[in-house]
Design a protein around this motif. Structure first.
Motif, short mmCIF file in Angstrom:
data_model
loop_
_atom_site.label_atom_id
_atom_site.label_comp_id
_atom_site.label_asym_id
_atom_site.label_seq_id
_atom_site.Cartn_x
_atom_site.Cartn_y
_atom_site.Cartn_z
N ASP A 52 30.44 17.79 13.82
CA ASP A 52 29.26 18.47 13.28
C ASP A 52 27.98 18.26 14.09
O ASP A 52 27.21 19.21 14.25
CB ASP A 52 29.05 18.07 11.82
N PRO A 53 27.70 17.07 14.62
CA PRO A 53 26.46 16.92 15.38
C PRO A 53 26.39 17.80 16.63
O PRO A 53 25.30 18.09 17.12
CB PRO A 53 26.45 15.43 15.78
N TRP A 54 27.51 18.23 17.16
CA TRP A 54 27.51 18.99 18.42
C TRP A 54 27.75 20.48 18.23
O TRP A 54 27.61 21.24 19.18
CB TRP A 54 28.58 18.44 19.37
N LEU A 55 28.12 20.92 17.05
CA LEU A 55 28.45 22.33 16.85
C LEU A 55 27.45 23.00 15.92
O LEU A 55 27.15 22.50 14.85
CB LEU A 55 29.85 22.49 16.26
N GLY A 56 26.97 24.15 16.36
CA GLY A 56 26.12 24.98 15.50
C GLY A 56 26.98 26.01 14.79
O GLY A 56 28.21 25.91 14.76
N ASP A 57 26.34 27.03 14.26
CA ASP A 57 27.07 28.07 13.53
C ASP A 57 28.07 28.81 14.42
O ASP A 57 29.21 29.05 14.02
CB ASP A 57 26.10 29.07 12.91
N LEU A 58 27.66 29.16 15.63
CA LEU A 58 28.56 29.85 16.55
C LEU A 58 29.74 28.96 16.93
O LEU A 58 30.89 29.40 16.95
CB LEU A 58 27.82 30.30 17.81
N GLY A 59 29.46 27.70 17.21
CA GLY A 59 30.53 26.76 17.55
C GLY A 59 31.54 26.60 16.43
O GLY A 59 32.75 26.61 16.67
N TRP A 60 31.06 26.48 15.19
CA TRP A 60 31.98 26.36 14.05
C TRP A 60 32.77 27.64 13.85
O TRP A 60 33.95 27.60 13.49
CB TRP A 60 31.24 25.98 12.77
N GLY A 61 32.12 28.78 14.08
CA GLY A 61 32.84 30.05 13.98
C GLY A 61 33.98 30.13 14.98
O GLY A 61 35.09 30.57 14.66
N LEU A 62 33.71 29.69 16.21
CA LEU A 62 34.76 29.69 17.24
C LEU A 62 35.87 28.69 16.91
O LEU A 62 37.05 28.97 17.13
CB LEU A 62 34.15 29.39 18.61
N VAL A 63 35.50 27.53 16.38
CA VAL A 63 36.51 26.54 15.98
C VAL A 63 37.40 27.12 14.88
O VAL A 63 38.63 26.98 14.93
CB VAL A 63 35.84 25.23 15.50
N LEU A 64 36.80 27.78 13.90
CA LEU A 64 37.58 28.38 12.81
C LEU A 64 38.49 29.50 13.32
O LEU A 64 39.66 29.59 12.93
CB LEU A 64 36.66 28.90 11.71
N LEU A 65 37.97 30.34 14.20
CA LEU A 65 38.77 31.44 14.75
C LEU A 65 39.93 30.90 15.58
O LEU A 65 41.08 31.33 15.41
CB LEU A 65 37.88 32.35 15.59
N ALA A 66 39.66 29.95 16.47
CA ALA A 66 40.71 29.35 17.28
C ALA A 66 41.70 28.58 16.41
O ALA A 66 42.92 28.66 16.62
CB ALA A 66 40.10 28.42 18.34
N GLY A 67 41.20 27.85 15.42
CA GLY A 67 42.07 27.10 14.53
C GLY A 67 43.00 27.99 13.74
O GLY A 67 44.17 27.66 13.52
N PHE A 68 42.51 29.16 13.33
CA PHE A 68 43.35 30.10 12.60
C PHE A 68 44.50 30.57 13.48
O PHE A 68 45.66 30.55 13.08
CB PHE A 68 42.53 31.30 12.11
N GLY A 69 44.16 30.97 14.71
CA GLY A 69 45.20 31.47 15.62
C GLY A 69 46.20 30.39 16.01
O GLY A 69 47.42 30.61 15.98
N ILE A 70 45.71 29.23 16.36
CA ILE A 70 46.60 28.13 16.77
C ILE A 70 47.42 27.64 15.58
O ILE A 70 48.61 27.37 15.71
CB ILE A 70 45.77 26.99 17.40
N GLY A 71 46.80 27.57 14.41
CA GLY A 71 47.52 27.16 13.21
C GLY A 71 48.60 28.14 12.82
O GLY A 71 49.71 27.75 12.43
N TRP A 72 48.31 29.43 12.94
CA TRP A 72 49.32 30.46 12.65
C TRP A 72 50.51 30.29 13.58
O TRP A 72 51.66 30.30 13.15
CB TRP A 72 48.71 31.84 12.78
N TRP A 73 50.22 30.15 14.89
CA TRP A 73 51.30 29.97 15.87
C TRP A 73 52.12 28.72 15.54
O TRP A 73 53.35 28.76 15.53
CB TRP A 73 50.71 29.86 17.27
N ALA A 74 51.44 27.61 15.29
CA ALA A 74 52.14 26.34 15.04
C ALA A 74 53.02 26.41 13.79
O ALA A 74 54.16 25.95 13.80
CB ALA A 74 51.13 25.20 14.92
N CYS A 75 52.49 26.99 12.73
CA CYS A 75 53.26 27.06 11.48
C CYS A 75 54.45 28.01 11.59
O CYS A 75 55.52 27.71 11.07
CB CYS A 75 52.36 27.46 10.32
N THR A 76 54.28 29.14 12.27
CA THR A 76 55.41 30.06 12.41
C THR A 76 56.44 29.48 13.36
O THR A 76 57.64 29.67 13.18
CB THR A 76 54.97 31.45 12.89
#
Length: 78
Positions: A52-76
């Protein structure tokens, strides 16, 4: 086959066989014998507090977007 059941419990050995399993099982938090969902949530909160100290709104948005894609791949894959 009556009366026989196969165990579907993930083990550390199962998790070590492929990187997607590390991600899908929350880096091992999903293997906790007691309250795996709670352990996963605590891990997520610790990660949030660390980043949290290093990520702003855009950073968190990118983390969520990347996490969704990587999580989808990993779970499938798992």
């Amino acid at each position: 086959m009556s009366g026989l059941t196969m165990s579907r419990t993930a083990t550390p050995g199962f998790m070590l066989r492929h990187p997607s399993r590390w991600i899908a099982l929350g880096f091992g938090s999903g293997l906790s014998p007691v309250a795996p969902g709670t352990v996963g949530t605590l891990w997520a909160w610790a990660t949030f507090l660390l980043l949290d100290p290093w990520l702003g709104d855009l950073g968190w948005g990118l983390v969520l977007l990347a996490g969704f894609g990587i999580g989808w791949w990993a779970c499938t894959r798992t």
